[in-house]
Design a protein around this motif. Structure first.
Motif, PDB file in Angstrom:
ATOM      1  N   ASN A 112       0.877  -1.180   0.000  1.00 13.79           N
ATOM      2  CA  ASN A 112       0.000   0.000   0.000  1.00 13.79           C
ATOM      3  C   ASN A 112       0.913   1.228   0.000  1.00 13.79           C
ATOM      4  O   ASN A 112       0.644   2.223  -0.681  1.00 13.79           O
ATOM      5  CB  ASN A 112      -0.881  -0.103   1.253  1.00 13.79           C
ATOM      6  CG  ASN A 112      -1.808   1.049   1.478  1.00 13.79           C
ATOM      7  OD1 ASN A 112      -1.534   2.166   1.043  1.00 13.79           O
ATOM      8  ND2 ASN A 112      -2.903   0.806   2.182  1.00 13.79           N
ATOM      9  N   HIS A 113       2.002   1.124   0.754  1.00 14.67           N
ATOM     10  CA  HIS A 113       3.146   2.030   0.636  1.00 14.67           C
ATOM     11  C   HIS A 113       4.235   1.275  -0.119  1.00 14.67           C
ATOM     12  O   HIS A 113       4.570   0.139   0.244  1.00 14.67           O
ATOM     13  CB  HIS A 113       3.640   2.469   2.022  1.00 14.67           C
ATOM     14  CG  HIS A 113       2.635   3.315   2.743  1.00 14.67           C
ATOM     15  ND1 HIS A 113       2.196   3.031   4.016  1.00 14.67           N
ATOM     16  CD2 HIS A 113       1.983   4.433   2.340  1.00 14.67           C
ATOM     17  CE1 HIS A 113       1.307   3.956   4.376  1.00 14.67           C
ATOM     18  NE2 HIS A 113       1.160   4.815   3.380  1.00 14.67           N
ATOM     19  N   GLY A 114       4.783   1.893  -1.156  1.00 13.12           N
ATOM     20  CA  GLY A 114       5.601   1.164  -2.115  1.00 13.12           C
ATOM     21  C   GLY A 114       6.952   0.698  -1.624  1.00 13.12           C
ATOM     22  O   GLY A 114       7.602  -0.100  -2.307  1.00 13.12           O
ATOM     23  N   ASP A 115       7.406   1.161  -0.460  1.00 11.01           N
ATOM     24  CA  ASP A 115       8.730   0.776   0.051  1.00 11.01           C
ATOM     25  C   ASP A 115       8.627  -0.144   1.265  1.00 11.01           C
ATOM     26  O   ASP A 115       9.535  -0.182   2.092  1.00 11.01           O
ATOM     27  CB  ASP A 115       9.563   2.025   0.382  1.00 11.01           C
ATOM     28  CG  ASP A 115       8.927   2.900   1.458  1.00 11.01           C
ATOM     29  OD1 ASP A 115       7.755   2.663   1.825  1.00 11.01           O
ATOM     30  OD2 ASP A 115       9.598   3.834   1.938  1.00 11.01           O
ATOM     31  N   GLU A 116       7.540  -0.923   1.347  1.00  7.76           N
ATOM     32  CA  GLU A 116       7.324  -1.847   2.468  1.00  7.76           C
ATOM     33  C   GLU A 116       7.232  -3.266   1.895  1.00  7.76           C
ATOM     34  O   GLU A 116       6.364  -3.523   1.046  1.00  7.76           O
ATOM     35  CB  GLU A 116       6.053  -1.450   3.218  1.00  7.76           C
ATOM     36  CG  GLU A 116       6.162  -0.023   3.748  1.00  7.76           C
ATOM     37  CD  GLU A 116       4.910   0.517   4.413  1.00  7.76           C
ATOM     38  OE1 GLU A 116       4.942   1.666   4.878  1.00  7.76           O
ATOM     39  OE2 GLU A 116       3.890  -0.203   4.461  1.00  7.76           O
ATOM     40  N   TYR A 117       8.109  -4.160   2.338  1.00  8.55           N
ATOM     41  CA  TYR A 117       8.382  -5.371   1.547  1.00  8.55           C
ATOM     42  C   TYR A 117       7.916  -6.701   2.113  1.00  8.55           C
ATOM     43  O   TYR A 117       7.731  -7.651   1.339  1.00  8.55           O
ATOM     44  CB  TYR A 117       9.882  -5.425   1.240  1.00  8.55           C
ATOM     45  CG  TYR A 117      10.266  -4.262   0.346  1.00  8.55           C
ATOM     46  CD1 TYR A 117       9.918  -4.269  -0.996  1.00  8.55           C
ATOM     47  CD2 TYR A 117      10.883  -3.129   0.863  1.00  8.55           C
ATOM     48  CE1 TYR A 117      10.212  -3.195  -1.816  1.00  8.55           C
ATOM     49  CE2 TYR A 117      11.184  -2.041   0.048  1.00  8.55           C
ATOM     50  CZ  TYR A 117      10.842  -2.082  -1.280  1.00  8.55           C
ATOM     51  OH  TYR A 117      11.117  -1.008  -2.087  1.00  8.55           O
ATOM     52  N   THR A 119       9.229   3.641  -3.623  1.00  5.12           N
ATOM     53  CA  THR A 119       8.945   4.835  -2.818  1.00  5.12           C
ATOM     54  C   THR A 119       7.614   4.672  -2.085  1.00  5.12           C
ATOM     55  O   THR A 119       6.751   3.906  -2.507  1.00  5.12           O
ATOM     56  CB  THR A 119       8.866   6.086  -3.701  1.00  5.12           C
ATOM     57  OG1 THR A 119       7.964   5.832  -4.788  1.00  5.12           O
ATOM     58  CG2 THR A 119      10.234   6.444  -4.268  1.00  5.12           C
ATOM     59  N   ARG A 120       7.451   5.411  -1.004  1.00  5.35           N
ATOM     60  CA  ARG A 120       6.225   5.340  -0.210  1.00  5.35           C
ATOM     61  C   ARG A 120       5.018   5.796  -1.027  1.00  5.35           C
ATOM     62  O   ARG A 120       3.969   5.174  -1.024  1.00  5.35           O
ATOM     63  CB  ARG A 120       6.384   6.239   1.027  1.00  5.35           C
ATOM     64  CG  ARG A 120       5.186   6.234   1.974  1.00  5.35           C
ATOM     65  CD  ARG A 120       5.514   7.038   3.230  1.00  5.35           C
ATOM     66  NE  ARG A 120       4.432   7.069   4.202  1.00  5.35           N
ATOM     67  CZ  ARG A 120       4.178   6.100   5.079  1.00  5.35           C
ATOM     68  NH1 ARG A 120       4.905   5.000   5.097  1.00  5.35           N
ATOM     69  NH2 ARG A 120       3.187   6.215   5.936  1.00  5.35           N
ATOM     70  N   THR A 121       5.194   6.906  -1.753  1.00  6.57           N
ATOM     71  CA  THR A 121       4.087   7.494  -2.505  1.00  6.57           C
ATOM     72  C   THR A 121       4.323   7.277  -3.999  1.00  6.57           C
ATOM     73  O   THR A 121       5.409   6.912  -4.435  1.00  6.57           O
ATOM     74  CB  THR A 121       3.970   9.003  -2.204  1.00  6.57           C
ATOM     75  OG1 THR A 121       5.181   9.639  -2.629  1.00  6.57           O
ATOM     76  CG2 THR A 121       3.758   9.261  -0.719  1.00  6.57           C
ATOM     77  N   LEU A 162      -0.890  -5.487   4.702  1.00  7.50           N
ATOM     78  CA  LEU A 162       0.393  -5.697   5.383  1.00  7.50           C
ATOM     79  C   LEU A 162       1.325  -4.519   5.155  1.00  7.50           C
ATOM     80  O   LEU A 162       1.744  -4.260   4.025  1.00  7.50           O
ATOM     81  CB  LEU A 162       1.014  -7.001   4.884  1.00  7.50           C
ATOM     82  CG  LEU A 162       0.151  -8.191   5.334  1.00  7.50           C
ATOM     83  CD1 LEU A 162      -0.200  -9.075   4.164  1.00  7.50           C
ATOM     84  CD2 LEU A 162       0.827  -8.966   6.441  1.00  7.50           C
ATOM     85  N   HIS A 163       1.639  -3.832   6.244  1.00  4.71           N
ATOM     86  CA  HIS A 163       2.582  -2.703   6.214  1.00  4.71           C
ATOM     87  C   HIS A 163       3.853  -3.053   6.966  1.00  4.71           C
ATOM     88  O   HIS A 163       3.874  -3.949   7.815  1.00  4.71           O
ATOM     89  CB  HIS A 163       1.965  -1.464   6.885  1.00  4.71           C
ATOM     90  CG  HIS A 163       0.883  -0.829   6.106  1.00  4.71           C
ATOM     91  ND1 HIS A 163       1.048   0.359   5.434  1.00  4.71           N
ATOM     92  CD2 HIS A 163      -0.388  -1.225   5.878  1.00  4.71           C
ATOM     93  CE1 HIS A 163      -0.090   0.678   4.829  1.00  4.71           C
ATOM     94  NE2 HIS A 163      -0.974  -0.268   5.079  1.00  4.71           N
ATOM     95  N   SER A 164       4.899  -2.260   6.676  1.00  2.00           N
ATOM     96  CA  SER A 164       6.135  -2.240   7.449  1.00  2.00           C
ATOM     97  C   SER A 164       6.543  -0.767   7.546  1.00  2.00           C
ATOM     98  O   SER A 164       5.803   0.108   7.098  1.00  2.00           O
ATOM     99  CB  SER A 164       7.220  -3.065   6.752  1.00  2.00           C
ATOM    100  OG  SER A 164       6.786  -4.394   6.585  1.00  2.00           O
ATOM    101  N   GLY A 165       7.720  -0.512   8.070  1.00  2.00           N
ATOM    102  CA  GLY A 165       8.073   0.884   8.319  1.00  2.00           C
ATOM    103  C   GLY A 165       8.526   1.674   7.101  1.00  2.00           C
ATOM    104  O   GLY A 165       8.586   2.896   7.147  1.00  2.00           O
TER     105      GLY A 165
END
Ligand SMILES: [Zn+2]
Length: 335
Positions: free
Chosen positions: A62-67, A104-106, A148-151
């Motif tokens: 959902n945020h592009g830099d969370e794996y 990237t996040r966005t 599923l997110h991460s930091g």
């Protein structure tokens, strides 16, 4: 504008959500641009259906830099068999696909933060169109929703699954039962500092069982946190009766974020010196981090202290910070 008067979504799926079996395809979002006049954003999707039953909607990046979520969901999409499923599983491993491709996040297309773009718009930006498709097409199909997110590149978390305190206590209990089934090392009763526009809020307002995670960060996955993601996803699907097998429980410690005192935000720019590592216990008033000025030598650092007792649940990741950055989050232990 009321939802029922909005124009239809421009997103066209190449899969049939009502067909039995395993299908790999795309959510095709028309995106006309300089290098592709009639081009599209092709968001990978897998649908696994085996007769009637509940539907799970699983998303990563959902945020592009969370794996962690993306790795675990690409893996699940490749390996899950229809005969293991009762009902349906819809897997979108990289929800904000342009952001995921860019790392990237966005989104690099419109700078859209997908998790601040709900309910979205069918006639808006690319990011708003993705949000609208989830809000009006995919969420209404789902019973169980896991995001599923991460930091990401700028935060790192102790690995936890989480749900929110909700006005509907029956719904809240279903969400926390699924968080317990996930069996991450930590389980969080989460307070959002910025809930407007979140996918979480859209799913919860539609009455769904919603589970989210924060499973590490720093702009990469780790062997340990990816294993937690894989086991947790399977556990929640088993808990919901959608995937064959029994829940593999593991010890979890329940954390709370009771107030804004959990958070510490930088008021200075500079070089951060963490004074506590993730997961370590802290008491109110303990030094969490110092920020050293970097313009010249001989300057005293500024101290950032814990606002309550607990453990360090999250920290800023890179070594340099700006004023306004979230530098530490303390979670309180429920034991
Ligand atoms: Zn995130």
């Amino acid at each position: 504008m009321p939802l029922d008067t909005l124009p239809p979504s421009p997103i066209a799926p190449t899969v049939d959500f009502d067909r039995d079996g395993v299908q790999h395809g795309f959510l095709r979002l028309p995106y006309s641009r300089d290098d592709s006049a009639w081009g599209s954003v092709m968001i990978p999707v897998t649908v696994v259906r085996n007769g009637p039953g509940p539907t799970a909607l699983l998303t990563g990046a959902n945020h592009g830099d969370e794996y962690e979520g993306a790795v675990a969901l690409f893996d699940l999409a490749r390996t899950v068999k229809a005969e293991q499923v009762t009902g349906r599983v819809i897997i979108v491993p990289a929800m904000n696909y342009p952001a995921f491709q860019a790392g990237t996040r966005t989104s690099p297309i419109d700078k859209g933060n997908l998790n601040r773009s709900f309910p979205g718009r069918p006639d808006g930006t690319v990011t708003q169109k993705i949000a609208d498709y989830f809000n009006r097409t995919l969420l209404p199909m789902a019973d169980v929703v896991m995001d599923l997110h991460s930091g990401g590149k700028t935060l790192d978390f102790v690995p936890f699954a989480a749900a929110h305190i909700l006005p509907d206590k029956e719904q809240e209990a279903r969400c926390f039962a699924a968080v317990a089934a996930f069996s991450a090392p930590y389980s969080m009763r989460m307070l959002e500092i910025d809930a407007v526009g979140m996918y979480d809020t859209a799913a919860e307002e539609q009455g769904k069982l919603f589970v989210t995670t924060e499973l590490g960060g720093g702009g990469t996955g780790r062997a340990s946190t990816i294993a937690i993601a894989k086991r947790g996803i399977a556990n929640v699907l088993r808990h919901a009766g959608i995937l064959a097998g029994t829940v593999e429980t593991a010890p979890t410690r329940w954390l709370d974020m009771p107030s804004a005192d959990c958070f510490r935000f930088a008021e200075d720019a500079g070089l951060i010196e963490p004074c506590v590592d993730l997961g370590e216990p802290v008491r109110k008033g303990d030094l969490l981090a110092r920020i050293h000025p970097i313009g010249r030598t001989g300057q005293a650092p500024s101290d950032y202290r814990a606002g309550l007792d607990g453990i360090l649940a999250a920290r800023h990741f890179p070594g340099l910070v700006k004023a306004g950055d979230c530098i530490a989050v303390v979670g309180t232990l429920e034991d």
